[in-house]
Design an enzyme around this catalytic site. Structure first.
Site, PDB file in Angstrom:
ATOM      1  N   GLU A 224       0.808  -1.223   0.000  1.00 46.65           N
ATOM      2  CA  GLU A 224       0.000   0.000   0.000  1.00 46.65           C
ATOM      3  C   GLU A 224       0.838   1.268   0.000  1.00 46.65           C
ATOM      4  O   GLU A 224       0.426   2.288  -0.534  1.00 46.65           O
ATOM      5  CB  GLU A 224      -0.941  -0.007   1.210  1.00 46.65           C
ATOM      6  CG  GLU A 224      -2.037   1.020   1.153  1.00 46.65           C
ATOM      7  CD  GLU A 224      -3.207   0.677   2.049  1.00 46.65           C
ATOM      8  OE1 GLU A 224      -3.747   1.605   2.654  1.00 46.65           O
ATOM      9  OE2 GLU A 224      -3.575  -0.515   2.155  1.00 46.65           O
TER      10      GLU A 224
ATOM     11  N   ASP B 152      -2.934  -3.277   2.963  1.00 50.13           N
ATOM     12  CA  ASP B 152      -3.418  -3.421   4.339  1.00 50.13           C
ATOM     13  C   ASP B 152      -4.667  -4.299   4.387  1.00 50.13           C
ATOM     14  O   ASP B 152      -5.448  -4.350   3.429  1.00 50.13           O
ATOM     15  CB  ASP B 152      -3.732  -2.051   4.946  1.00 50.13           C
ATOM     16  CG  ASP B 152      -2.472  -1.236   5.198  1.00 50.13           C
ATOM     17  OD1 ASP B 152      -1.374  -1.823   5.179  1.00 50.13           O
ATOM     18  OD2 ASP B 152      -2.588  -0.013   5.421  1.00 50.13           O
TER      19      ASP B 152
ATOM     20  N   TYR C  39      -1.668  -3.664  13.489  1.00 49.54           N
ATOM     21  CA  TYR C  39      -2.464  -2.735  12.685  1.00 49.54           C
ATOM     22  C   TYR C  39      -3.379  -1.906  13.582  1.00 49.54           C
ATOM     23  O   TYR C  39      -4.113  -2.456  14.415  1.00 49.54           O
ATOM     24  CB  TYR C  39      -3.296  -3.535  11.680  1.00 49.54           C
ATOM     25  CG  TYR C  39      -3.883  -2.702  10.573  1.00 49.54           C
ATOM     26  CD1 TYR C  39      -3.066  -1.976   9.726  1.00 49.54           C
ATOM     27  CD2 TYR C  39      -5.257  -2.651  10.379  1.00 49.54           C
ATOM     28  CE1 TYR C  39      -3.602  -1.216   8.696  1.00 49.54           C
ATOM     29  CE2 TYR C  39      -5.805  -1.898   9.347  1.00 49.54           C
ATOM     30  CZ  TYR C  39      -4.968  -1.180   8.511  1.00 49.54           C
ATOM     31  OH  TYR C  39      -5.499  -0.424   7.497  1.00 49.54           O
TER      32      TYR C  39
END
Length: 826
Positions: free
Chosen positions: A7, A102, A316
């Protein structure tokens, strides 16, 4: 060749380093980093490298009715052409493609966008890998067990994009055209933005409507053996204890009685212990709240957490989960901190516990674990101060969740003084528990001496305090996000962005956020003429619909068409009242810009903006009245509540980042300039030899001062001078320019400005911006993020669209980009 797509560039670099065991090197293709080793190439996107928009024929706001956008075609265009070109080149050479964006709805959509770009030139296998932290173990496990793209999840993200584009563009154009606010001053409306704004405006209405009531509270200092503690008067109010006395006469009588009593007798003593349980693991909302207590805005906190995630230090940060997964080994994770200077002792103390059982919250999801450290520790100096503060917060929150409960001992003492009761509540921390490793939650003690019934205490002092009931508090950013979560407005990934956008659009200011008059006007208009625009039920229903897409229970086509139909109903209401809406908004827009009466016609003076973008003071009676006053050229004006008694005019502050200053009353500044005389310094460096021009200190009507040529406008030579302080012309002369040296008397220490020409030359050298890191607030990390977004130099930054760059760069707002551009221009 295998091509891996991530990403962001920093994620590509990290993953390449892990998979290559540190052997990967980088090459530049079309200005994009490509990491390579053997037959593998890794390239990072910059978030979305394509964007949604309407076809060119819909661009002109005046030629296209806003309602036409509801059914307009939505097209996809590259926004990062160099990255798209690089991706296509790599895909054309590939035998295998792996998408490693992600692991959330947004990441799946970005992965799908990459998938579609790749498919234009590549028909081989495309795999999807997912991980919750960029660590050796998780990355290797993910690549050992690849999966397929989740097209339903991506469709949910795409539906959100399309719906937000249509609602935002159509309503923004309608309101802006109605209020005749175009260009940079357009009125922004959004599907999630507007209900959030209504929350803030509703709270402000509660505050403004609040009618305070006066009450009294009585406190007495009681003493035993030299130890003094505070007790409070209370009385029985229909079976419950009450401390507030609403009748002044009663309060005065109680005060006089207690004051006249020399002693109080202890009538009861009660002791109890309370267990203080450790906190739940961090989900996104709880993390933002905790970071807010450290002074970080929601946007800043998330930006730092995302950087820590990309570096492999934390998991995350976008998650609703508050239950650690079964495969998390708390002991192994604690053991990774043993031996470190910052966390080693605490980790060892936790490992010594008999039972290590993490706490659990109410939310358990399967996408990402709660936010916690990965066990890969940053080396000394790897993190900047803010990054370290947030990292330590996340580490210590994990520590707290595996620590023991704390134990408090509470002591309640009730005493009687001439028929009136007083109480004191003490608490003492008996077992520190999780407070020993998590200093962010309150562990303050209140000491009350050990007492027994029947003891006599001396009354040292009595205080009767007159107070008022207080209005509800404004929402702080973390409380606002909690409220948005509770009402189903936005998602864990978007809420902090929405708040930042409200700041950028000029709808809220200060912290806690306070709505501007424009915000109140937009919400008023929506409530009066199209309540659905600010309805949390509407946006919450759309969130549920998008979840249904992700779960395969609804289709992209069904949800987007339902949203279009909803917007058609909104426009049916709005069009009937367009003129009334426009008048309401125009009048409200003036509220934040009113300064006072015009001295020539008695109408209102307003802060206005010229077509060239500069600000000035003009009469609302224009064109019949053409009275104007200049404002400083630096910054954006903010009208203050402070008021000039001489001219009945509000003061103005110029917002210019670190150079923000109070301009004061514009009429005073103009009058002072009109009354001032030029002070000659010497020959003009530009025309003094040929035309006998002289350099003089001049006071401008805008409030600025400069050293300028007396032959202006024939000679425009000028040098800036400080706005504040008395300027003293000394007898010392500059040998190079034959001009006197200046001293500015402002405060205790005089400022030796020196020769005005030399001073300005030195200033220009200091302010020269040769590199992005010369800009205010741009450090190495931010410069790297800007480079990832295709901005490698000050020249690149000058030409970018602030809103577009902010959308593509974590932790950078559109307003910040505009400040950088102003710094480059100035």
């Amino acid at each position: 060749m295998r091509v891996i797509i991530t990403e962001k560039d920093n994620a590509a670099r990290r993953i390449a380093d892990i998979l290559s065991d540190g052997t990967a090197d980088a090459e530049r293709r079309n200005g994009v980093n490509v990491y390579r080793w053997g037959g593998t190439r890794v390239v990072g996107l910059s978030g979305h490298v394509v964007g949604l928009d309407f076809p060119p024929e819909y661009e002109n706001w005046r030629d296209v009715e806003p309602v036409e956008l509801i059914d307009a075609e939505v097209v996809t265009e590259p926004t990062q052409e160099n990255i798209v070109r690089t991706l296509s080149e790599l895909a054309a050479e590939a035998d295998e493609v792996v998408i490693a964006t992600d692991y959330d709805r947004e990441g799946e959509l970005i992965g799908k966008e990459a998938y579609e770009l790749v498919r234009e030139v590549f028909d081989g296998p495309i795999e999807r890998v997912r991980f919750s932290s960029i660590t050796d173990r998780e990355v290797h496990e993910a690549f050992d067990n690849p999966d397929d793209l989740d097209f339903d999840l991506a469709a949910a993200g795409e539906a959100r994009q399309v719906i937000d584009l249509i609602w935002g563009a159509a309503l923004t154009r309608f309101l802006s055209l109605s209020a005749r606010q175009l260009g940079n001053d357009f009125i922004s409306v959004g599907r999630v933005q507007s209900p959030t704004l209504k929350l803030i405006v509703d709270r402000e209405r509660e505050i403004e409507a609040f009618d305070p009531e006066t009450y009294w509270e009585l406190f007495a200092d009681l003493t035993k053996d030299g130890d003094t503690f505070e007790a409070q008067y209370f009385y029985d109010d229909d079976g419950s204890e009450a401390e507030r006395v609403w009748d002044e006469e009663v309060a005065t009588t109680v005060n006089e009685t207690v004051e006249s009593a020399d002693t109080a007798t202890v009538t009861s003593v009660s002791r109890r212990t309370r267990t203080d349980s450790p906190p739940d693991p961090f989900n996104t909302t709880a993390f933002i709240s905790a970071a807010g207590s450290l002074g970080y805005s929601a946007q800043r906190a998330m930006s730092i957490a995302e950087d820590l995630y990309t570096a492999g230090y934390v998991t995350y940060p976008r998650t609703d989960n508050t239950v650690y997964p079964d495969d998390l080994d708390p002991e192994a994770l604690l053991d990774s901190f043993v031996g470190t200077d910052e966390f080693g002792d605490d980790a060892e103390s936790l490992l010594a516990l008999e039972d290590i059982e993490p706490t659990e919250g109410d939310e358990e999801t399967t996408d990402h674990p709660p936010i916690h450290p990965t066990g890969e520790l940053p080396a000394w100096g790897d993190l900047e101060e803010d990054e370290w503060n947030v990292y330590e917060l996340i580490v210590r929150r994990f520590f707290a969740t595996v620590a023991e409960a704390a134990t408090w001992e509470h002591l309640r003492v009730v005493a009687e003084a001439d028929g009136h009761t007083l109480k004191a509540n003490g608490k003492r921390l008996v077992e520190e528990g999780y407070h020993a490793v998590y200093p962010y939650s309150s562990a303050s003690e209140n000491v009350v001496p050990d007492l027994e019934e029947g003891e006599t205490l001396a009354i040292a002092d009595v205080d009767l305090a007159e107070k008022e009931t207080q209005p509800p508090r404004r929402y702080g950013q973390s409380r606002l996000i909690k409220q948005m979560e509770k009402m189903g407005i936005g998602t864990k990934a978007t809420r902090h962005h929405i708040i930042e956008k409200l700041y950028d659009r000029g709808y809220i200011e200060d912290d806690p956020p306070q709505p501007t008059k424009l915000a109140e006007a937009v919400v008023d208009a929506a409530e009066a003429f199209a309540d659905l625009v600010v309805s949390e039920e509407m946006t919450a229903q759309l969130e549920r619909d998008m979840t249904a897409i992700a779960e395969g229970e609804a289709t992209y086509e069904e949800v987007t068409e339902e949203s279009r139909e909803m917007l058609r109903r909104v426009f049916a209401e709005l069009r009937e009242s367009q003129e009334e809406i426009g008048d309401h908004l125009q009048e409200s827009l003036k509220a934040d810009r009113r300064l006072g009466p015009c001295p020539e016609c008695g109408d209102e003076l307003l802060v206005r903006r010229s077509r060239q973008g500069s600000y000035f003071v003009g009469c609302d009676g224009f064109p019949d009245c053409r009275f104007t006053l200049p404002l400083p050229s630096t910054g954006e004006p903010l009208v203050l509540e402070e008021h000039c008694e001489d001219h009945d005019t509000n003061h103005v502050k110029m917002l210019a980042g670190r150079d923000t200053f109070v301009h004061g009353c514009p009429r005073c500044a103009a009058a002072e300039a009109d009354e001032s005389e030029d002070r000659i310094l010497g020959a003009c460096p530009e025309c003094g030899g040929e035309h006998d021009g002289e350099l003089a200190i001049k006071q401008l009507r805008s409030g600025s001062r400069l050293a300028g040529c007396t032959r202006y406008p024939d000679c425009e030579y000028s040098l800036p001078l400080p706005r504040r302080g008395d300027i003293e012309i000394t007898d010392e002369y500059c040998e190079e320019h034959d001009l006197p040296e200046l001293v500015v008397q402002d405060g205790d220490e005089p400022w030796e400005l020196g020769c005005p020409v030399c001073n300005y030359q030195e200033y220009q050298a200091r302010q020269a911006i040769d590199d992005l890191e010369d800009l205010n607030g741009v450090g190495p990390a931010t410069a790297e993020k800007l480079a990832d977004a295709g901005v490698d130099s000050p020249e690149d930054l000058t030409d970018v669209d602030p809103d577009d760059l902010a959308q593509r760069t974590q932790g950078v707002t559109a307003e910040t980009v505009r400040e950088w551009q102003a710094e480059l221009a100035g």
